[in-house]
Design an enzyme around this catalytic site. Structure first.
Site, PDB file in Angstrom:
ATOM      1  N   HIS A  18       4.483 -10.424  -0.173  1.00  0.00           N
ATOM      2  CA  HIS A  18       4.408 -10.123   1.249  1.00  0.00           C
ATOM      3  C   HIS A  18       3.123 -10.757   1.778  1.00  0.00           C
ATOM      4  O   HIS A  18       2.137 -10.904   1.064  1.00  0.00           O
ATOM      5  CB  HIS A  18       4.377  -8.600   1.417  1.00  0.00           C
ATOM      6  CG  HIS A  18       4.491  -8.111   2.818  1.00  0.00           C
ATOM      7  ND1 HIS A  18       3.439  -8.128   3.702  1.00  0.00           N
ATOM      8  CD2 HIS A  18       5.542  -7.558   3.497  1.00  0.00           C
ATOM      9  CE1 HIS A  18       3.823  -7.612   4.857  1.00  0.00           C
ATOM     10  NE2 HIS A  18       5.096  -7.266   4.764  1.00  0.00           N
TER      11      HIS A  18
ATOM     12  N   ASP B   7       0.931  -4.530  -5.628  1.00  0.00           N
ATOM     13  CA  ASP B   7       1.475  -4.013  -4.375  1.00  0.00           C
ATOM     14  C   ASP B   7       2.748  -3.243  -4.719  1.00  0.00           C
ATOM     15  O   ASP B   7       3.771  -3.833  -5.045  1.00  0.00           O
ATOM     16  CB  ASP B   7       1.764  -5.177  -3.428  1.00  0.00           C
ATOM     17  CG  ASP B   7       2.538  -4.767  -2.182  1.00  0.00           C
ATOM     18  OD1 ASP B   7       2.810  -3.567  -2.004  1.00  0.00           O
ATOM     19  OD2 ASP B   7       2.881  -5.660  -1.380  1.00  0.00           O
TER      20      ASP B   7
ATOM     21  N   GLN C 236       7.355  -1.374  -2.426  1.00  0.00           N
ATOM     22  CA  GLN C 236       8.798  -1.283  -2.629  1.00  0.00           C
ATOM     23  C   GLN C 236       9.168  -0.565  -3.924  1.00  0.00           C
ATOM     24  O   GLN C 236      10.333  -0.226  -4.125  1.00  0.00           O
ATOM     25  CB  GLN C 236       9.416  -2.690  -2.618  1.00  0.00           C
ATOM     26  CG  GLN C 236       9.226  -3.444  -1.323  1.00  0.00           C
ATOM     27  CD  GLN C 236       9.887  -2.759  -0.138  1.00  0.00           C
ATOM     28  OE1 GLN C 236      10.892  -2.079  -0.274  1.00  0.00           O
ATOM     29  NE2 GLN C 236       9.303  -2.929   1.044  1.00  0.00           N
TER      30      GLN C 236
ATOM     31  N   LYS D 129       7.301   3.827   3.774  1.00  0.00           N
ATOM     32  CA  LYS D 129       8.394   3.289   2.965  1.00  0.00           C
ATOM     33  C   LYS D 129       8.871   4.286   1.913  1.00  0.00           C
ATOM     34  O   LYS D 129       9.823   4.000   1.187  1.00  0.00           O
ATOM     35  CB  LYS D 129       7.954   1.978   2.299  1.00  0.00           C
ATOM     36  CG  LYS D 129       7.618   0.871   3.295  1.00  0.00           C
ATOM     37  CD  LYS D 129       7.252  -0.413   2.586  1.00  0.00           C
ATOM     38  CE  LYS D 129       6.677  -1.448   3.548  1.00  0.00           C
ATOM     39  NZ  LYS D 129       7.643  -1.922   4.544  1.00  0.00           N
TER      40      LYS D 129
ATOM     41  N   CYS E 261       8.071 -11.231   6.342  1.00  0.00           N
ATOM     42  CA  CYS E 261       6.676 -11.452   5.931  1.00  0.00           C
ATOM     43  C   CYS E 261       6.608 -12.079   4.548  1.00  0.00           C
ATOM     44  O   CYS E 261       5.753 -11.741   3.727  1.00  0.00           O
ATOM     45  CB  CYS E 261       5.873 -10.159   5.976  1.00  0.00           C
ATOM     46  SG  CYS E 261       5.634  -9.522   7.640  1.00  0.00           S
TER      47      CYS E 261
END
Length: 418
Positions: free
Chosen positions: A134, A211, A214, A237, A376
């Site tokens: 991202h 990261d 997700q 999220k 993104c």
């Protein structure tokens, strides 16, 4: 036909209707049709207990935290710090002081870049970043590299959207200082082998930042098992509110890092004559009044997820992904981007002769919400020769019937735009 389309087991059972009853927004209609919300990789919806947490705070114990001796301040502080313990358990961190609250994963990555990066990176050093990232895990490092002169190397991706692990290993040199990689790709759903990547990074004396935006909603995350040096995710999220996120960092690293932002709460003493000394972690990195209600509501969201069970959620979503993938691959001229053998609940695709934006606008008229655009992830899409895809992404409250509505609506819309 794609490997994903040939594997079509029955979706594991979850009490989805009971789950849906906890999400009031799912009862609404869009353009006269029941809402089918398939934009969960961008933002998931929130259950009643998360919404009610805001009412409880603002209606019952609204006060600033850590600084007051009165009852409301004590209650607010206890609720706020209770979420820190909830997050610690959610990630299996070693201690609460390794959990820092931010405005989101973007701010968390910027914190690492500006606190750890400025103190540890110099001209000629190297940072490895995957092409799956991202923009929030690319741009902060580019900005810093333009100032400090370190080199960014890109971990390549194959035609399935899978990281080339042999190439990854070959990118390391004695100047490699950090690996920045997502746990799961927001654009393709690829699940990256972050534990293996961490071991490789550490073997070369480098750190790893993961990261986890997700991953947190879809699978159990154990930062100690991964051996991540930094790990981050966003509340919105994972069935929580916007405007709040989490940075996990190993205590020794956080203690050695200088503060990034200055202000109230992050200090121990302030003096014009003697200068300023800083608070212990995590408060050293939490300047000013935080998003108190949002942090408290995040705790409710994570407790809700734990109650349903991430293993059950992930299994259900995998069944939804299998059903959706098989359905869309029956549409002539449709190409799925991201066919990794190990992927989470994201289905990204393009259609010959049809622009993604047109599909997104028209399918919304049928009550189906999907995401269109570059997500993104422009460097990734550029490799595949596209500037936009359609993306359907799934959550615990989506049903098999909604997948069928999505597939039927998509077929109808494609027939209109071609």
């Amino acid at each position: 036909m794609s490997e994903l389309a040939t594997r079509r087991p029955e979706a594991p059972m979850l009490d989805v209707m009971a789950i849906r009853a906890e999400f009031p927004i799912l009862a609404r209609q869009v353009h006269g049709r029941p809402l089918v919300y398939l934009d969960n990789a961008a933002t998931s919806q929130t259950p009643c207990r998360v919404i009610e947490a805001f009412d409880a705070y603002y209606g019952g114990y609204n006060a600033n935290i850590h600084r007051g001796l009165h009852t409301l301040a004590d209650e607010a502080t206890a609720a706020f710090e209770g979420t820190r313990e909830t997050v610690r358990g959610f990630l299996n961190a070693a201690a609460n002081r390794e959990i820092i609250f931010t405005r989101g994963a973007t701010e968390a990555i910027n914190l690492v870049a500006n606190a750890w990066g400025r103190a540890n990176l110099k001209a000629g050093d190297e940072v490895l970043i995957s092409r799956l990232e991202h923009h929030s895990n690319i741009v902060p490092w580019q900005l810093l590299a333009s100032e400090l002169g370190f080199v960014i190397k890109v971990i390549p991706v194959d035609e399935r959207g899978v990281l080339d692990m042999a190439a990854y290993g070959s990118l390391f040199t004695e100047r490699t200082r950090l690996v920045a990689v997502n746990h799961i790709s927001n654009a393709f759903g690829t699940v990256n082998p972050v534990k293996e990547m961490a071991a490789t990074a550490h073997a070369h004396g480098a750190l790893i930042l993961v990261d986890g935006c997700q991953a947190a909603p879809h699978q159990t995350v154990d930062v100690r098992d991964i051996d991540a040096d930094f790990y981050t995710f966003s509340g919105h999220k994972v069935y929580g509110p916007t405007g709040v996120g989490v940075l996990y960092g190993k205590a020794a690293l956080l203690e050695a890092m200088p503060p990034w932002q200055g202000g109230g709460e992050m200090i121990q003493t302030v003096s014009f004559e003697a200068g300023t000394t800083f608070a212990e972690i995590p408060h050293k990195f939490e300047a000013g009044t935080p998003a108190i209600a949002e942090v408290i509501a995040l705790g409710e969201a994570l407790r809700w997820v734990a109650g349903v069970g991430l293993d059950a959620i992930g299994a259900w979503e995998n069944g939804l992904l299998e059903r959706a993938t098989a359905a869309v691959l029956r549409i002539d001229g449709l190409r799925v981007l991201g066919t990794a053998p190990d992927k989470a609940a994201v289905l990204s695709f393009v259609v010959d002769g049809a622009h993604a934006q047109d599909i997104g606008l028209l399918i919304d008229q049928l009550g189906v919400a999907i995401r269109t655009g570059h997500h993104c992830a422009q460097p990734l899409l550029a490799q595949f020769g596209v500037d936009a895809t359609c993306r359907a992404s799934f959550a615990a409250y989506n049903t098999l019937e909604e997948i069928d509505v999505f597939a039927e609506s998509l077929t109808r819309v494609i027939g209109m735009v071609r």
